[in-house]
Design a protein around this motif. Structure first.
Motif, PDB file in Angstrom:
ATOM      1  N   GLU A 177       0.787  -1.240  -0.121  1.00 19.06           N
ATOM      2  CA  GLU A 177       0.018  -0.083  -0.267  1.00 19.06           C
ATOM      3  C   GLU A 177       0.697   1.149  -0.142  1.00 19.06           C
ATOM      4  O   GLU A 177       0.509   2.134  -0.596  1.00 19.06           O
ATOM      5  N   GLY A 181       1.972   2.260  -3.358  1.00 19.88           N
ATOM      6  CA  GLY A 181       0.931   2.982  -4.501  1.00 19.88           C
ATOM      7  C   GLY A 181       0.079   1.825  -4.752  1.00 19.88           C
ATOM      8  O   GLY A 181      -0.670   2.041  -5.722  1.00 19.88           O
ATOM      9  N   MET A 182       0.258   0.516  -4.307  1.00 16.29           N
ATOM     10  CA  MET A 182      -0.292  -0.533  -4.871  1.00 16.29           C
ATOM     11  C   MET A 182      -1.797  -0.808  -4.054  1.00 16.29           C
ATOM     12  O   MET A 182      -1.618  -0.432  -2.922  1.00 16.29           O
ATOM     13  N   GLN A 183      -2.742  -1.410  -4.639  1.00 10.01           N
ATOM     14  CA  GLN A 183      -4.116  -1.719  -4.042  1.00 10.01           C
ATOM     15  C   GLN A 183      -4.322  -3.047  -3.978  1.00 10.01           C
ATOM     16  O   GLN A 183      -5.291  -3.366  -4.731  1.00 10.01           O
ATOM     17  N   GLU A 224      -6.407  -6.611  -2.627  1.00 12.65           N
ATOM     18  CA  GLU A 224      -7.539  -6.870  -1.993  1.00 12.65           C
ATOM     19  C   GLU A 224      -7.183  -7.267  -0.642  1.00 12.65           C
ATOM     20  O   GLU A 224      -6.153  -7.936  -0.404  1.00 12.65           O
ATOM     21  N   CYS A 273      -6.425 -11.274   1.029  1.00  9.10           N
ATOM     22  CA  CYS A 273      -5.088 -10.641   0.564  1.00  9.10           C
ATOM     23  C   CYS A 273      -4.136 -12.007   0.259  1.00  9.10           C
ATOM     24  O   CYS A 273      -2.969 -11.684   0.064  1.00  9.10           O
ATOM     25  N   PHE A 321      -3.983  -5.683  -9.798  1.00  2.00           N
ATOM     26  CA  PHE A 321      -4.670  -4.660  -8.845  1.00  2.00           C
ATOM     27  C   PHE A 321      -4.347  -3.130  -9.317  1.00  2.00           C
ATOM     28  O   PHE A 321      -3.349  -3.088 -10.011  1.00  2.00           O
ATOM     29  N   SER A 322      -4.882  -2.090  -8.962  1.00  2.64           N
ATOM     30  CA  SER A 322      -4.826  -1.046  -9.026  1.00  2.64           C
ATOM     31  C   SER A 322      -3.715  -0.170  -8.373  1.00  2.64           C
ATOM     32  O   SER A 322      -3.180  -0.844  -7.426  1.00  2.64           O
ATOM     33  N   PHE A 323      -2.964   0.730  -9.065  1.00  2.00           N
ATOM     34  CA  PHE A 323      -1.900   1.607  -8.465  1.00  2.00           C
ATOM     35  C   PHE A 323      -2.431   2.773  -8.397  1.00  2.00           C
ATOM     36  O   PHE A 323      -2.984   3.511  -9.047  1.00  2.00           O
ATOM     37  N   ILE A 324      -2.004   3.669  -7.302  1.00  2.00           N
ATOM     38  CA  ILE A 324      -2.440   4.857  -6.967  1.00  2.00           C
ATOM     39  C   ILE A 324      -1.160   5.621  -6.842  1.00  2.00           C
ATOM     40  O   ILE A 324      -0.133   5.393  -6.539  1.00  2.00           O
ATOM     41  N   LYS A 345       1.433   8.168  -5.647  1.00  4.65           N
ATOM     42  CA  LYS A 345       1.756   8.816  -4.373  1.00  4.65           C
ATOM     43  C   LYS A 345       1.952  10.273  -4.415  1.00  4.65           C
ATOM     44  O   LYS A 345       2.446  10.767  -5.376  1.00  4.65           O
TER      45      LYS A 345
END
Length: 96
Positions: free
Chosen positions: A26, A29-31, A33, A44, A86-89, A91
Protein backbone atom coordinates in the motif's frame (compact mmCIF):
# COMPACT_ATOMS: atom_id res chain seq x y z
CA UNK A 1 15.87 -3.07 9.64
CA UNK A 2 17.02 -4.57 6.38
CA UNK A 3 16.24 -3.23 2.92
CA UNK A 4 14.90 -5.90 0.63
CA UNK A 5 13.33 -6.21 -2.81
CA UNK A 6 9.67 -7.16 -3.12
CA UNK A 7 8.58 -8.28 -6.58
CA UNK A 8 4.84 -8.36 -7.26
CA UNK A 9 3.49 -9.70 -10.54
CA UNK A 10 6.80 -8.72 -12.16
CA UNK A 11 7.10 -5.21 -10.63
CA UNK A 12 9.82 -4.55 -8.04
CA UNK A 13 9.87 -2.19 -5.09
CA UNK A 14 12.12 -1.58 -2.11
CA UNK A 15 10.79 -3.02 1.13
CA UNK A 16 11.84 -3.83 4.68
CA UNK A 17 11.86 -6.73 7.13
CA UNK A 18 9.70 -5.21 9.86
CA UNK A 19 6.31 -4.39 8.28
CA UNK A 20 3.63 -6.74 6.95
CA UNK A 21 3.69 -7.08 3.18
CA UNK A 22 0.18 -5.61 2.81
CA UNK A 23 1.29 -2.33 4.44
CA UNK A 24 4.41 -2.16 2.29
CA UNK A 25 2.46 -2.74 -0.93
CA UNK A 26 0.00 0.00 0.00
CA UNK A 27 2.82 2.43 0.83
CA UNK A 28 4.27 1.76 -2.63
CA UNK A 29 0.97 2.82 -4.24
CA UNK A 30 -0.41 -0.66 -4.93
CA UNK A 31 -3.96 -1.60 -4.01
CA UNK A 32 -4.14 -5.34 -3.31
CA UNK A 33 -7.43 -6.79 -2.08
CA UNK A 34 -7.98 -7.08 1.66
CA UNK A 35 -10.87 -6.98 4.12
CA UNK A 36 -9.94 -7.78 7.70
CA UNK A 37 -6.16 -7.21 8.03
CA UNK A 38 -5.94 -9.92 10.71
CA UNK A 39 -5.81 -13.22 8.83
CA UNK A 40 -9.46 -14.22 9.01
CA UNK A 41 -10.92 -13.46 5.58
CA UNK A 42 -8.13 -14.60 3.24
CA UNK A 43 -8.77 -11.80 0.73
CA UNK A 44 -5.07 -10.80 0.67
CA UNK A 45 -3.89 -14.35 -0.20
CA UNK A 46 -1.15 -14.67 -2.80
CA UNK A 47 1.54 -17.13 -3.92
CA UNK A 48 5.05 -16.83 -2.48
CA UNK A 49 7.25 -17.72 -5.45
CA UNK A 50 10.60 -16.84 -3.89
CA UNK A 51 11.97 -15.90 -0.48
CA UNK A 52 10.89 -16.43 3.09
CA UNK A 53 8.36 -14.71 5.34
CA UNK A 54 7.44 -14.84 8.98
CA UNK A 55 3.75 -15.81 8.80
CA UNK A 56 1.80 -14.83 11.92
CA UNK A 57 -1.13 -16.99 13.04
CA UNK A 58 -4.18 -16.79 10.77
CA UNK A 59 -7.55 -18.48 10.50
CA UNK A 60 -7.94 -18.26 6.71
CA UNK A 61 -7.28 -21.40 4.67
CA UNK A 62 -3.97 -21.40 2.81
CA UNK A 63 -2.88 -23.88 0.17
CA UNK A 64 0.75 -24.95 -0.12
CA UNK A 65 2.89 -22.02 -1.27
CA UNK A 66 0.34 -19.36 -0.32
CA UNK A 67 0.65 -16.57 2.26
CA UNK A 68 -1.54 -13.80 3.61
CA UNK A 69 0.07 -10.42 2.97
CA UNK A 70 -1.61 -8.94 6.06
CA UNK A 71 0.07 -11.50 8.34
CA UNK A 72 3.43 -11.95 6.56
CA UNK A 73 6.64 -10.03 7.22
CA UNK A 74 9.43 -10.75 4.72
CA UNK A 75 12.72 -12.17 6.01
CA UNK A 76 14.56 -11.55 2.73
CA UNK A 77 13.86 -10.67 -0.91
CA UNK A 78 10.46 -12.05 -1.92
CA UNK A 79 8.56 -12.60 -5.14
CA UNK A 80 4.76 -12.65 -4.92
CA UNK A 81 2.09 -13.50 -7.47
CA UNK A 82 -1.53 -12.43 -7.20
CA UNK A 83 -4.16 -14.11 -9.39
CA UNK A 84 -5.50 -10.70 -10.40
CA UNK A 85 -4.16 -7.34 -11.52
CA UNK A 86 -4.65 -4.61 -8.97
CA UNK A 87 -4.76 -0.84 -9.19
CA UNK A 88 -1.93 1.56 -8.54
CA UNK A 89 -2.42 4.96 -6.98
CA UNK A 90 -0.09 7.88 -7.46
CA UNK A 91 1.82 8.80 -4.35
CA UNK A 92 1.47 12.43 -3.31
CA UNK A 93 4.64 14.41 -2.88
CA UNK A 94 5.35 15.36 0.71
CA UNK A 95 5.18 19.04 1.55
CA UNK A 96 8.42 20.16 3.16
Amino acid sequence: MSRITITVNGQSLVGNTHQPLLEQLEQAGMQPEFQCRNGVCGACRCRLNKGQVKQEDAMAYLAAGEILTCRSVPKDDVSLAFDYQFSFIAKKAANL
